[in-house]
Scaffold this motif. Structure first.
Motif, PDB file in Angstrom:
ATOM      1  N   ARG A 181       0.827  -1.200   0.000  1.00  0.00           N
ATOM      2  CA  ARG A 181       0.000   0.000   0.000  1.00  0.00           C
ATOM      3  C   ARG A 181       0.868   1.261   0.000  1.00  0.00           C
ATOM      4  O   ARG A 181       0.630   2.208  -0.768  1.00  0.00           O
ATOM      5  CB  ARG A 181      -0.920  -0.003   1.222  1.00  0.00           C
ATOM      6  CG  ARG A 181      -1.915   1.157   1.210  1.00  0.00           C
ATOM      7  CD  ARG A 181      -2.893   1.077   2.346  1.00  0.00           C
ATOM      8  NE  ARG A 181      -3.829  -0.003   2.039  1.00  0.00           N
ATOM      9  CZ  ARG A 181      -4.541  -0.663   2.928  1.00  0.00           C
ATOM     10  NH1 ARG A 181      -4.434  -0.380   4.199  1.00  0.00           N
ATOM     11  NH2 ARG A 181      -5.363  -1.619   2.567  1.00  0.00           N
ATOM     12  N   GLU A 182       1.910   1.279   0.847  1.00  0.00           N
ATOM     13  CA  GLU A 182       2.821   2.434   0.898  1.00  0.00           C
ATOM     14  C   GLU A 182       3.537   2.635  -0.428  1.00  0.00           C
ATOM     15  O   GLU A 182       3.685   3.767  -0.907  1.00  0.00           O
ATOM     16  CB  GLU A 182       3.861   2.237   2.003  1.00  0.00           C
ATOM     17  CG  GLU A 182       3.314   2.360   3.403  1.00  0.00           C
ATOM     18  CD  GLU A 182       4.374   2.037   4.446  1.00  0.00           C
ATOM     19  OE1 GLU A 182       5.567   1.960   4.111  1.00  0.00           O
ATOM     20  OE2 GLU A 182       3.975   1.836   5.613  1.00  0.00           O
ATOM     21  N   THR A 183       3.979   1.545  -1.035  1.00  0.00           N
ATOM     22  CA  THR A 183       4.685   1.634  -2.318  1.00  0.00           C
ATOM     23  C   THR A 183       3.776   2.218  -3.397  1.00  0.00           C
ATOM     24  O   THR A 183       4.192   3.095  -4.170  1.00  0.00           O
ATOM     25  CB  THR A 183       5.177   0.240  -2.746  1.00  0.00           C
ATOM     26  OG1 THR A 183       6.027  -0.280  -1.724  1.00  0.00           O
ATOM     27  CG2 THR A 183       5.943   0.306  -4.048  1.00  0.00           C
ATOM     28  N   GLU A 240       1.133   4.098  -2.916  1.00  0.00           N
ATOM     29  CA  GLU A 240       0.802   5.491  -2.588  1.00  0.00           C
ATOM     30  C   GLU A 240       1.944   6.417  -2.995  1.00  0.00           C
ATOM     31  O   GLU A 240       1.709   7.526  -3.470  1.00  0.00           O
ATOM     32  CB  GLU A 240       0.500   5.626  -1.098  1.00  0.00           C
ATOM     33  CG  GLU A 240      -0.851   5.049  -0.711  1.00  0.00           C
ATOM     34  CD  GLU A 240      -1.083   5.053   0.793  1.00  0.00           C
ATOM     35  OE1 GLU A 240      -0.154   5.418   1.561  1.00  0.00           O
ATOM     36  OE2 GLU A 240      -2.189   4.671   1.206  1.00  0.00           O
ATOM     37  N   ARG A 241       3.172   5.974  -2.828  1.00  0.00           N
ATOM     38  CA  ARG A 241       4.312   6.800  -3.237  1.00  0.00           C
ATOM     39  C   ARG A 241       4.386   6.951  -4.750  1.00  0.00           C
ATOM     40  O   ARG A 241       4.895   7.924  -5.259  1.00  0.00           O
ATOM     41  CB  ARG A 241       5.622   6.217  -2.719  1.00  0.00           C
ATOM     42  CG  ARG A 241       5.900   6.638  -1.289  1.00  0.00           C
ATOM     43  CD  ARG A 241       7.213   6.137  -0.817  1.00  0.00           C
ATOM     44  NE  ARG A 241       6.937   4.773  -0.320  1.00  0.00           N
ATOM     45  CZ  ARG A 241       7.819   3.801  -0.211  1.00  0.00           C
ATOM     46  NH1 ARG A 241       9.051   4.003  -0.574  1.00  0.00           N
ATOM     47  NH2 ARG A 241       7.483   2.631   0.237  1.00  0.00           N
ATOM     48  N   GLY A 242       3.832   5.966  -5.446  1.00  0.00           N
ATOM     49  CA  GLY A 242       3.839   6.025  -6.905  1.00  0.00           C
ATOM     50  C   GLY A 242       2.751   6.935  -7.457  1.00  0.00           C
ATOM     51  O   GLY A 242       2.666   7.142  -8.647  1.00  0.00           O
ATOM     52  N   GLY A 243       1.887   7.525  -6.605  1.00  0.00           N
ATOM     53  CA  GLY A 243       0.867   8.455  -7.045  1.00  0.00           C
ATOM     54  C   GLY A 243      -0.422   7.796  -7.509  1.00  0.00           C
ATOM     55  O   GLY A 243      -1.287   8.457  -8.046  1.00  0.00           O
ATOM     56  N   ARG A 244      -0.560   6.540  -7.324  1.00  0.00           N
ATOM     57  CA  ARG A 244      -1.769   5.876  -7.770  1.00  0.00           C
ATOM     58  C   ARG A 244      -2.634   5.469  -6.584  1.00  0.00           C
ATOM     59  O   ARG A 244      -3.346   4.490  -6.629  1.00  0.00           O
ATOM     60  CB  ARG A 244      -1.418   4.636  -8.575  1.00  0.00           C
ATOM     61  CG  ARG A 244      -0.696   5.002  -9.871  1.00  0.00           C
ATOM     62  CD  ARG A 244      -0.369   3.790 -10.680  1.00  0.00           C
ATOM     63  NE  ARG A 244       0.729   3.068 -10.005  1.00  0.00           N
ATOM     64  CZ  ARG A 244       1.082   1.828 -10.269  1.00  0.00           C
ATOM     65  NH1 ARG A 244       0.444   1.143 -11.175  1.00  0.00           N
ATOM     66  NH2 ARG A 244       2.079   1.259  -9.639  1.00  0.00           N
ATOM     67  N   ALA A 245      -2.620   6.230  -5.533  1.00  0.00           N
ATOM     68  CA  ALA A 245      -3.329   5.883  -4.304  1.00  0.00           C
ATOM     69  C   ALA A 245      -4.835   5.842  -4.516  1.00  0.00           C
ATOM     70  O   ALA A 245      -5.533   5.078  -3.861  1.00  0.00           O
ATOM     71  CB  ALA A 245      -2.992   6.878  -3.195  1.00  0.00           C
TER      72      ALA A 245
END
Length: 128
Positions: A101-103, A105-110
């Protein structure tokens, strides 16, 4: 004869049309006399007025109960060990889910991330 053994256990005489009832302890005591004194089951049966087939049935039942008790104990232990492993696996999956989930979210696809588990780790039906 062993008079000490005869006086220790009072076995009711058979009566016409009535069954005698024996507790598990009484059954063990009667069968134990054959084992401990070296007597045959037939002689113990005659002394108490019990058929040999009944005594062998008691012996088989007591052996089965003992085997079931031993199996039940080991089965509970196996289930507890299995439960502990499954709980560890659940914790590992929760950690992996959080990292994924964190990965994402960091990629901008949250916004497009499907929620696998809520933050508290419980599904809507209350299970983990």
């Amino acid at each position: 004869m062993h008079t000490e053994q005869n006086t220790a256990l009072e076995v009711p005489e058979p009566r016409l049309g009535r069954r005698r009832r024996f507790s598990t302890a009484e059954k063990r005591k009667i069968l134990g006399e054959a084992d401990s004194s070296g007597e045959t089951i037939s002689s113990v049966g005659r002394r108490y007025g019990l058929s040999v087939s009944l005594l062998f049935r008691w012996k088989r039942q007591l052996d089965q109960e003992a085997a079931a008790a031993r199996a039940g104990t080991s089965a509970v232990g196996k289930l507890r060990a299995r439960l502990a492993l499954l709980e560890q696996e659940i914790q590992s999956l929760k950690r992996d889910n959080g990292l994924l989930r964190e990965t994402l979210e960091r990629g901008g696809r949250a916004a497009s991330i499907p929620t696998l588990l809520p933050a508290d780790g419980l599904r809507p039906d209350g299970r983990a």
